[in-house]
Design a protein around this motif. Structure first.
Motif, PDB file in Angstrom:
ATOM      1  N   LEU A  70     -11.090   1.468  -2.574  1.00 61.76           N
ATOM      2  CA  LEU A  70     -10.212   0.482  -1.953  1.00 61.76           C
ATOM      3  C   LEU A  70     -10.881  -0.110  -0.711  1.00 61.76           C
ATOM      4  N   THR A  71     -10.334  -1.226  -0.287  1.00 62.65           N
ATOM      5  CA  THR A  71     -10.818  -1.827   0.954  1.00 62.65           C
ATOM      6  C   THR A  71      -9.857  -1.452   2.074  1.00 62.65           C
ATOM      7  N   GLU A  72     -10.399  -0.836   3.098  1.00 64.86           N
ATOM      8  CA  GLU A  72      -9.573  -0.393   4.226  1.00 64.86           C
ATOM      9  C   GLU A  72      -8.969  -1.578   4.960  1.00 64.86           C
ATOM     10  N   VAL A  73      -7.785  -1.400   5.485  1.00 60.58           N
ATOM     11  CA  VAL A  73      -7.202  -2.405   6.351  1.00 60.58           C
ATOM     12  C   VAL A  73      -7.214  -1.833   7.769  1.00 60.58           C
ATOM     13  N   PRO A  74      -7.955  -2.456   8.665  1.00 63.26           N
ATOM     14  CA  PRO A  74      -8.065  -1.877   9.999  1.00 63.26           C
ATOM     15  C   PRO A  74      -6.726  -1.873  10.720  1.00 63.26           C
ATOM     16  N   ARG A  75      -6.521  -0.902  11.536  1.00 65.23           N
ATOM     17  CA  ARG A  75      -5.351  -0.774  12.393  1.00 65.23           C
ATOM     18  C   ARG A  75      -4.039  -0.748  11.621  1.00 65.23           C
ATOM     19  N   SER A  76      -4.071  -0.149  10.434  1.00 69.14           N
ATOM     20  CA  SER A  76      -2.822  -0.051   9.692  1.00 69.14           C
ATOM     21  C   SER A  76      -2.367   1.405   9.719  1.00 69.14           C
ATOM     22  N   SER A  77      -1.147   1.634   9.245  1.00 65.42           N
ATOM     23  CA  SER A  77      -0.639   2.994   9.255  1.00 65.42           C
ATOM     24  C   SER A  77      -1.406   3.833   8.241  1.00 65.42           C
ATOM     25  N   ALA A  78      -1.372   5.151   8.452  1.00 67.44           N
ATOM     26  CA  ALA A  78      -2.137   6.039   7.585  1.00 67.44           C
ATOM     27  C   ALA A  78      -1.660   5.958   6.135  1.00 67.44           C
ATOM     28  N   GLU A  79      -0.370   5.655   5.955  1.00 69.30           N
ATOM     29  CA  GLU A  79       0.174   5.608   4.598  1.00 69.30           C
ATOM     30  C   GLU A  79      -0.450   4.491   3.758  1.00 69.30           C
ATOM     31  N   LEU A  80      -0.919   3.447   4.449  1.00 68.40           N
ATOM     32  CA  LEU A  80      -1.577   2.354   3.728  1.00 68.40           C
ATOM     33  C   LEU A  80      -3.032   2.741   3.504  1.00 68.40           C
ATOM     34  N   LEU A  81      -3.351   3.091   2.278  1.00 68.86           N
ATOM     35  CA  LEU A  81      -4.714   3.550   1.988  1.00 68.86           C
ATOM     36  C   LEU A  81      -5.706   2.398   2.034  1.00 68.86           C
ATOM     37  N   GLY A  82      -5.254   1.229   1.625  1.00 69.78           N
ATOM     38  CA  GLY A  82      -6.145   0.085   1.593  1.00 69.78           C
ATOM     39  C   GLY A  82      -5.606  -0.947   0.633  1.00 69.78           C
ATOM     40  N   VAL A  83      -6.452  -1.949   0.327  1.00 64.83           N
ATOM     41  CA  VAL A  83      -6.002  -2.956  -0.626  1.00 64.83           C
ATOM     42  C   VAL A  83      -6.853  -2.908  -1.882  1.00 64.83           C
ATOM     43  N   ILE A  84      -6.263  -3.341  -2.960  1.00 64.39           N
ATOM     44  CA  ILE A  84      -6.940  -3.395  -4.246  1.00 64.39           C
ATOM     45  C   ILE A  84      -6.868  -4.844  -4.716  1.00 64.39           C
ATOM     46  N   ARG A  87      -7.248  -8.473 -10.530  1.00 68.72           N
ATOM     47  CA  ARG A  87      -7.372  -9.786 -11.169  1.00 68.72           C
ATOM     48  C   ARG A  87      -6.997 -10.912 -10.207  1.00 68.72           C
ATOM     49  N   GLY A  88      -7.544 -10.839  -8.996  1.00 68.84           N
ATOM     50  CA  GLY A  88      -7.330 -11.935  -8.060  1.00 68.84           C
ATOM     51  C   GLY A  88      -6.133 -11.761  -7.153  1.00 68.84           C
ATOM     52  N   GLU A  89      -5.320 -10.759  -7.428  1.00 65.88           N
ATOM     53  CA  GLU A  89      -4.153 -10.527  -6.589  1.00 65.88           C
ATOM     54  C   GLU A  89      -4.459  -9.355  -5.659  1.00 65.88           C
ATOM     55  N   VAL A  90      -4.277  -9.583  -4.381  1.00 69.17           N
ATOM     56  CA  VAL A  90      -4.588  -8.523  -3.423  1.00 69.17           C
ATOM     57  C   VAL A  90      -3.323  -7.716  -3.150  1.00 69.17           C
ATOM     58  N   LEU A  91      -3.356  -6.426  -3.456  1.00 70.39           N
ATOM     59  CA  LEU A  91      -2.155  -5.604  -3.313  1.00 70.39           C
ATOM     60  C   LEU A  91      -2.434  -4.383  -2.440  1.00 70.39           C
ATOM     61  N   PRO A  92      -1.457  -3.994  -1.639  1.00 68.86           N
ATOM     62  CA  PRO A  92      -1.633  -2.787  -0.834  1.00 68.86           C
ATOM     63  C   PRO A  92      -1.436  -1.532  -1.696  1.00 68.86           C
ATOM     64  N   VAL A  93      -2.141  -0.480  -1.353  1.00 68.64           N
ATOM     65  CA  VAL A  93      -1.954   0.787  -2.066  1.00 68.64           C
ATOM     66  C   VAL A  93      -1.550   1.841  -1.039  1.00 68.64           C
ATOM     67  N   TYR A  94      -0.472   2.560  -1.334  1.00 63.74           N
ATOM     68  CA  TYR A  94       0.072   3.525  -0.381  1.00 63.74           C
ATOM     69  C   TYR A  94      -0.107   4.959  -0.860  1.00 63.74           C
ATOM     70  N   ASP A  95      -0.140   5.862   0.110  1.00 64.58           N
ATOM     71  CA  ASP A  95      -0.248   7.279  -0.189  1.00 64.58           C
ATOM     72  C   ASP A  95       1.156   7.889  -0.160  1.00 64.58           C
ATOM     73  N   LEU A  96       1.710   8.129  -1.332  1.00 67.66           N
ATOM     74  CA  LEU A  96       3.072   8.666  -1.410  1.00 67.66           C
ATOM     75  C   LEU A  96       3.151  10.079  -0.838  1.00 67.66           C
ATOM     76  N   LYS A  97       2.039  10.809  -0.955  1.00 67.31           N
ATOM     77  CA  LYS A  97       2.067  12.206  -0.485  1.00 67.31           C
ATOM     78  C   LYS A  97       2.284  12.270   1.022  1.00 67.31           C
ATOM     79  N   LEU A  98       1.712  11.307   1.718  1.00 66.70           N
ATOM     80  CA  LEU A  98       1.937  11.287   3.169  1.00 66.70           C
ATOM     81  C   LEU A  98       3.400  10.989   3.443  1.00 66.70           C
ATOM     82  N   ARG A  99       3.921  10.023   2.725  1.00 69.36           N
ATOM     83  CA  ARG A  99       5.293   9.585   2.931  1.00 69.36           C
ATOM     84  C   ARG A  99       6.262  10.734   2.664  1.00 69.36           C
TER      85      ARG A  99
END
Lengths: 189, 745, 124
Positions: A70-84, A87-99
Motif C-alpha cells: 500500500l501507499t502510506e498516507v502521511p500524518r494519518s491515524s494508525a488505523e489507516l494503513l494506506g491507500v490502494i 483499477r484507477g480508483e484510490v481507496l483507503p485501507v483500514y486495519d480492523l484489528k486496531l479498531r
C-alpha cells in the motif's frame, strides 16, 4: 465445504480481471428452500481476524483483493494503513484489528518497510461499500458465505459491545460456531 | 448583466431532450389508440410535461412554460381519470410537439415571432378547454375493500385512482412484502418489479415504517393483477417476498365495467382518423387542431354516454357547453420549423465517462513514457545490438505516437471544459433576492461568462463564489442612504469577472463599498486571540487584510440573517485551495474591495516532478515549482526556530518534507530543495532525491480521505506503483502561517 | 456544523432552485436527490435538521417518505415540509395528517421556502 471455497475463489480480484458482475449474479449459493418464505436467511461473509470469526452482510462487500503493497498516507491515524489503487480508483485501507483492539501495531503493509510476508498467506482486503466512500479492510482470511436467520441472531453481550457506537451488532450462531456480526459503517473511522 | 446565450443553449439542449421523450411516448400512446391505456406511459408523459414546465420557468421562457403548463394540467386530469383520454385530447397533446419545436427553434435563435406565439397561445387555450371537460361520475370502490387505513393515508390521489381502476376491472389486489438490505434495496426492488410488472400493475411501493433489523428495510408493494395466486407465487418464488391478498378478483361490477358508450361508439371512426392525422398533419407539419376549429373538440370529450354514434363533424355541432368561438384561426405556416433535425448539436455526457477516458489516457501516457525510454536507449546504441535503421524507425514512430497522444489528451480536456456562465447565471438569480432582503441596492455586473474551465472545477466553484458574493452584499457595500451621504452613487456595483491568463483562469469579485476597515480587523483579530498585538504591528497591510480568511473571523457587528453564524471566508479559502487555486485580496479604503481567485484550467492531467523522501515517493505539480536548488546542510540557518536558506541574497523559508510528514529522517549532507511559489509566497521544500518528470493524472483521494493535509490526490507511476501528489498550496500555507492554524485544527 | 437539509424533488430545475435558495441562508447545507429511494438511503447516514419533499416522485411518493420518517423513532423529530401541486388538496391534507409540519403549493416564491427553512431551523 469445498463448494464454498470454489465459489469464494471466484470472488477474488485478480489483476486484469473484472469481477464486478459476480455480485449481480446473486447465485452464490443454492436458492432458499421453499418453506423459508416467511423468514429468509440473510447472507453474511465470514472472515477471520486474529483468532475470532467475524461476519458482515454480503451486500456490503464489493470485492475481495489480494494484499498489494500500500501507499502510506502521511500524518494519518494508525488505523489507516494506506491507500490502494484499484483499477484507477484510490481507496483507503483500514486495519480492523486496531479498531477492534485485537492488535496494537498496524499491519506492516505500507511504505518502504512493508513486509507482506509477515501477513498470513490467506490475508485479503475486503473492498466494502460505504456511503462515506468505499474503503478496504484488511482481514486475516476469508472463510465462507454463511446464511443466518435474522430471528436467530443474538444481541451482543454488553461487555463486548461497549458503548452505543460499537461496530458489533450481534452474534450469529450456526451450531457450535459463533460469528461476530460487524457493522462496517461503524467500524470504519 | 449575464450571458444569456450560454444559458439559453443549455435550456434548448435540455428542453429538446425532454421533448424527444415526450414526443416518443405520445406517439406510442397514439399507436395504441383504442387499447387500454398504460398508466405508466401516461404518467411518464405527465412527468415530462411537468419537467418541461419547470425548466422553462427557470429560464424565463414564458411561452414554453405556459404551453407546458396547459399540457401538464390536461395530462394530470387524464391520468387521474377526471377527463377521459379520447381522440380529441390525444390530438391536442400531439399537436403540442410541433409547437414546442417551433418555440424552441425560436428560443435557440433568440427570436419570438408573433405567429408562433399566437399558435402556441391558441393551442394552450384549446388544451385548457379539453382539461375542463365534464368530470366523470365519482364512485369509490376503495371503501369496500380491506385496505389498511394506514396504507391509504400514504397513497397519492393518483395512486388511489390507479387502485380504483384496478378494482373496477375486477382485478385481485395483493400486498407484496419484500425485505432487503439498505445497501442495495433499489436494485433488488427492481428485480421484484421486473417479475411483477408482466403480470399486472405495481400501484405503489411503500417503505415500511417499522425500523428494520440492523441495516434492513422492508417494502410493501401494492400490486393489482388478473393472474391467479399460483401464478403470482410462482413468479416470485425465488424472491424474499411474502404475499398477502387485499382484495379478491371479482366479476366486474355492472356499474363501472362497460366502457362509456360514447367511447365505444366513437371507436369505429378511429382508424380513419389516425390515417388522416398521420398522412397530413405529421407530414406537412401542420398542426391538426387549429385546422378543425378548436371549440369542437371538447364537445366530444364532454359528450358522455348519451351521444349517439357520430362522426367528428356532427360531434362538432353539439357542444355541451357554449364555448367562445373567438379562437383565432392559426395560419398554417407550411414547413414551419417542422424539420426533424434536432435543434442542438450538443451531446450530454456523464462526467464519469470522461473520467474513465481520462484514466485510459493516463495509462497511455505511462506507456508512452516507457516507450520513449526504450526508443532513446535503442537510438543511443543501448545494450542490445540492433540495427541503426530500426532504432531510427522506432524513434520516429514513437514521436508520432507522442504527437497523437497529445492531441487525444487535449481533446479530452477540451470536452470537459464548460463556460463559467453556468455558475454565473445561477449567482445572478440569487443576487437580487439576497440584496433585497439585505436592504441593499446593487447592480450585479458579469463579464467573462464565456471563459471555460474544467467541469469539476466549475461545479466546485459555485459554493465559494456564492459565499463571497453574499459577503460582498452583506458586508462589502453600504446601504443606499449611507452611500448617498458619502457622495457615492446610491446603487452599489458588484462586478464578477473572469479572464483567462495562460494556463490559469482568474476570477475577480469587486465591490465599490467602503473597503476593509483595517483597524477593525486588527482589533478583532487580537480580541479573538488570532494574533498578538506585537505580531499585528509587524504585519503588512496585505497580511492584515488576509486575516479575514482565518477560521472564526467575522467582523460583522451583528449577526445578520445572511451571514448567519459566522461560517466565514476560511471555508471559502479551503474550498479554493482544494481546487489548487489561490485567493487574494486587495482593498482600498473608501473605494472598495477586490478579491481574486486564480485557478488552473484543469485538474485532470498535469506535469509533475517526482521526488523521494525517506524511501517514499511523491509527485509535485510542476506548475507550482519555480526552481530546484542543491543545498549543503551547512547552508541551512535558523531564524526564530524556523529553518531558512539564502537564495540570491534573499531569505527563503525552508522545510524538510520528512520532518513535516513525520517520516524517519535519513542523514544527508546535501538536500535537493524544490522551490515552490504561490502568489507572492515562496517556500523551499527539501527532499532526498529527484526521480524525474512525468505527466500524471491526479485522482482525488475522495470519499473518506478528502481532508488529508498536504496531499491533493494520488497517481499511478506505472508498475502499479501509487504515489501521492503534494498539495503545494496547502503546504505553503501550513509552513508559512503556522500560528494562523495552530488553534483551529 | 452546518444545518443539513434534505431536498427530495424529482424536477432538477426546482431542486436546484430550492437548494440555491436555502443555501443562501448561511450555515445551511442542502442535500438533494430526485429519488425517494435515494432519500431512504441518505436518512441513516446524516442527521438532517429538515426535510423538504415533493409528493410526486418516480419510485416512492412523498407521503410514503413522510410516513416513513414520522413512524421511525430515529427520524421522527425532523420537521418536514411537503411540496404539493396546485389543486391537490387531498395529497396536501394527507401530508399534514401524516405529520408534515408545513406545506407549500407549487409554484411558490423562493422567499417562501427560505422563510419556512429559517423558521424550522430556528434561524433568527
Amino acid at each position: 465445504m469445498p463448494r464454498f471455497e470454489e465459489l469464494l475463489e471466484d470472488f477474488f480480484y485478480r489483476p486484469e480481471e473484472d469481477v464486478g458482475a459476480l455480485f449481480d449474479a446473486g447465485g452464490i449459493i443454492e436458492a432458499p428452500a421453499a418453506a423459508a418464505v416467511e423468514e429468509s436467511p440473510e447472507e453474511y461473509l465470514a472472515f477471520r481476524l486474529a483468532d475470532e470469526t467475524y461476519a458482515v452482510r454480503i451486500g456490503v462487500v464489493r470485492e475481495i483483493v489480494k494484499v498489494p503493497p500500500l501507499t502510506e498516507v502521511p500524518r494519518s491515524s494508525a488505523e489507516l494503513l494506506g491507500v490502494i489503487n484499484l483499477r484507477g480508483e484510490v481507496l483507503p485501507v483500514y486495519d480492523l484489528k486496531l479498531r477492534l483492539r485485537l492488535s496494537t501495531v498496524p499491519a506492516p503493509i505500507a511504505g518502504p518497510d512493508a513486509n507482506l510476508a509477515a501477513l498470513p498467506k490467506s490475508a485479503r482486503i475486503l473492498i466494502v461499500h460505504d456511503p462515506e466512500g468505499d474503503a478496504g479492510v484488511l482481514v486475516d482470511a476469508v472463510l465462507e458465505v454463511v446464511k443466518l436467520r435474522p430471528s436467530t441472531l443474538e444481541a451482543p453481550p454488553r461487555a463486548v459491545s461497549g458503548g452505543d457506537r460499537s461496530p458489533i451488532t450481534g452474534i450469529g450462531r450456526r451450531r457450535e460456531q459463533l460469528f461476530i456480526l460487524l457493522d462496517l459503517a461503524q467500524a470504519l473511522p | 448583466m449575464s450571458t444569456p446565450s450560454k444559458g439559453l443553449s443549455e435550456f434548448v439542449a435540455e428542453a429538446t431532450e425532454i421533448l424527444d421523450t415526450l414526443a416518443q411516448d405520445l406517439l406510442t400512446l397514439d399507436e395504441r389508440r383504442g387499447e387500454d391505456v398504460d398508466p405508466d406511459l401516461l404518467n411518464g408523459i405527465f412527468r415530462a410535461a411537468h419537467s418541461l414546465k419547470g425548466l422553462a420557468g427557470m429560464f424565463g421562457q414564458d411561452r414554453v412554460a405556459q404551453l407546458a403548463h396547459r399540457s401538464e394540467d390536461l395530462l394530470d386530469r387524464l391520468r387521474l381519470g377526471k377527463v377521459e383520454l379520447g381522440p380529441a385530447a390525444l390530438d391536442g397533446l400531439i399537436a403540442t410537439i410541433d409547437v414546442f419545436q417551433a418555440l424552441l427553434a425560436e428560443s435557440a435563435r433568440g427570436e419570438a415571432s408573433p405567429e408562433v406565439t399566437q399558435r402556441s397561445q391558441a393551442l394552450a387555450d384549446h388544451l385548457l378547454r379539453l382539461a375542463e371537460g365534464a368530470p366523470r361520475a365519482p364512485e369509490d370502490p376503495l371503501a369496500g375493500i380491506g385496505l389498511d387505513p394506514g396504507v391509504r393515508a400514504v397513497l397519492t390521489e393518483y395512486e388511489e385512482h390507479r387502485l380504483r381502476e384496478n378494482l373496477k376491472k375486477g382485478l385481485s389486489l395483493w400486498k407484496v412484502r419484500a425485505a432487503f438490505d439498505l445497501s442495495d434495496f433499489d436494485q433488488r426492488l427492481q428485480e421484484v418489479n421486473a417479475k411483477l410488472k408482466p403480470l399486472g400493475e405495481v400501484i405503489s411501493t411503500l417503505p415500511s415504517a417499522e425500523p428494520g433489523a440492523g441495516t434492513g428495510i422492508a417494502f410493501d408493494l401494492l400490486f393489482g393483477t388478473r393472474r391467479s395466486e399460483d401464478e403470482l407465487r410462482a413468479a416470485v418464488a425465488a424472491m424474499p417476498v411474502a404475499l398477502q391478498r387485499i382484495a379478491q378478483a371479482a366479476p366486474p361490477s355492472t356499474a363501472s365495467a362497460p366502457p362509456p358508450q360514447g367511447e365505444a361508439a366513437a371507436a369505429p371512426a378511429r382508424p380513419e382518423r389516425r390515417k388522416r392525422k398521420r398522412g397530413t398533419s405529421r407530414a406537412t407539419g401542420t398542426p391538426p387542431i387549429p385546422e378543425r376549429s378548436g371549440p369542437a373538440e371538447p364537445a366530444l370529450e364532454a359528450a358522455e354516454p348519451t351521444l349517439p354514434a357520430v362522426d367528428e363533424e356532427s360531434a362538432a355541432l353539439a357542444p355541451v357547453t357554449p364555448l367562445p368561438t373567438r379562437t383565432p384561426p392559426v395560419t398554417p405556416k407550411p414547413e414551419l420549423d417542422a424539420s426533424l433535425r434536432s435543434l442542438t448539436q450538443t451531446v450530454r455526457v456523464d462526467i464519469r465517462r470522461l473520467d474513465a477516458l481520462m484514466n485510459a489516457v493516463g495509462e497511455l501516457l505511462l506507456t508512452r513514457a516507457n516507450l520513449q525510454r526504450l526508443a532513446e536507449t535503442a537510438r543511443m546504441g543501448g545494450v542490445h545490438a540492433i540495427s541503426k535503421l530500426w532504432a531510427q524507425e522506432l524513434h520516429r514512430e514513437t514521436r508520432q505516437l507522442e504527437r497523437k497522444l497529445d492531441e487525444l489528451q487535449k481533446g479530452i480536456l477540451d470536452v470537459r471544459m464548460v463556460p463559467l456562465g453556468q455558475v454565473f447565471d445561477k449567482l445572478a438569480r440569487l443576487v437580487r433576492r439576497i440584496a433585497r432582503s439585505a436592504g441593499k441596492e446593487i447592480d450585479f455586473v458579469i463579464t467573462g461568462g464565456e471563459v471555460e474551465l474544467d467541469k469539476l472545477i466549475v461545479e466546485e466553484l459555485s459554493d465559494p463564489l456564492m459565499h463571497i458574493i453574499r459577503n460582498a452584499i452583506d458586508h462589502g457595500v453600504e446601504p443606499p442612504e449611507v452611500r448617498v451621504q458619502n457622495g457615492k452613487p446610491r446603487r452599489a456595483t458588484i462586478a464578477l469577472r473572469a479572464l483567462q491568463q495562460g494556463n490559469h483562469v482568474v476570477i475577480e469579485i469587486q465591490d465599490d463599498g467602503p473597503g476593509i476597515d483595517l483597524a477593525r480587523v486588527r482589533e478583532v483579530a487580537i480580541a479573538r486571540g488570532l494574533i498578538t498585538a506585537v505580531q499585528a504591528d509587524e504585519m503588512s497591510v496585505r497580511e492584515l487584510q488576509n486575516l479575514i480568511f482565518l477560521p472564526g473571523f467575522s467582523t460583522a457587528r451583528s449577526v445578520s440573517q445572511l451571514s448567519g453564524r459566522g461560517v466565514g471566508l476560511d471555508v471559502v479559502k479551503t474550498n479554493i485551495a482544494n481546487l489548487s487555486g489561490i485567493i487574494d485580496l486587495h482593498s482600498t479604503p473608501g473605494q472598495g474591495t477586490l478579491l481574486s481567485i486564480t485557478l488552473p484550467l484543469t485538474l485532470a492531467i498535469i506535469r509533475a516532478l517526482v521526488v523521494s523522501v525517506s524511501g517514499r515517493t511523491y509527485a509535485v505539480p510542476l506548475n507550482s515549482v519555480l526552481e530546484i536548488l542543491s543545498v549543503e546542510s551547512s547552508e541551512i540557518r535558523t531564524i526564530e526556530r524556523r529553518e531558512v536558506v539564502t537564495l540570491r541574497g534573499q531569505t527563503l523559508p525552508f522545510v524538510r518534507l520528512c520532518r513535516l510528514f513525520g517520516l524517519p529522517e535519513v542523514p544527508l549532507k546535501r538536500h535537493y530543495v524544490v522551490v515552490v511559489g504561490l502568489a507572492q509566497e515562496r517556500l523551499g521544500i527539501a527532499v532526498d532525491e529527484l526521480v524525474g518528470q512525468q505527466d500524471i493524472v491526479t485522482k482525488p483521494l475522495g470519499g473518506r480521505l478528502q481532508h488529508v493535509r498536504g496531499i491533493s490526490g494520488a497517481t499511478d507511476l506505472g508498475n502499479r506503483r501509487t504515489v501521492l501528489v503534494l498539495d503545494v498550496g496547502a503546504l505553503v500555507e501550513e509552513v508559512l502561517a503556522p500560528e494562523r492554524r495552530a488553534d483551529f485544527i | 456544523m452546518p444545518w443539513k437539509v434534505l431536498i427530495v424533488e424529482d424536477s432538477r430545475a426546482s431542486r436546484e432552485l430550492i437548494a440555491a435558495t436555502i443555501e443562501a441562508i448561511d450555515g445551511v447545507r442542502a442535500f438533494c436527490t430526485g429519488s425517494g429511494f435515494e432519500a431512504l438511503k441518505l436518512l441513516p447516514r446524516h442527521r438532517f435538521d429538515l426535510i423538504i419533499t415533493d409528493i410526486n416522485m418516480p419510485d416512492i411518493n412523498g407521503l410514503e417518505l413522510i410516513n416513513f420518517v414520522k413512524k421511525n423513532p430515529n427520524y421522527r423529530d425532523t420537521p418536514l415540509i411537503v411540496i404539493t401541486t396546485e389543486g391537490r388538496e387531498q395529497d396536501r391534507q394527507k401530508g399534514l395528517a401524516l405529520g408534515a409540519a408545513e406545506y407549500l403549493i407549487k409554484p411558490f416564491e423562493p422567499e417562501q421556502i427560505a422563510e419556512l427553512t429559517r423558521r424550522y431551523l430556528r434561524i433568527a
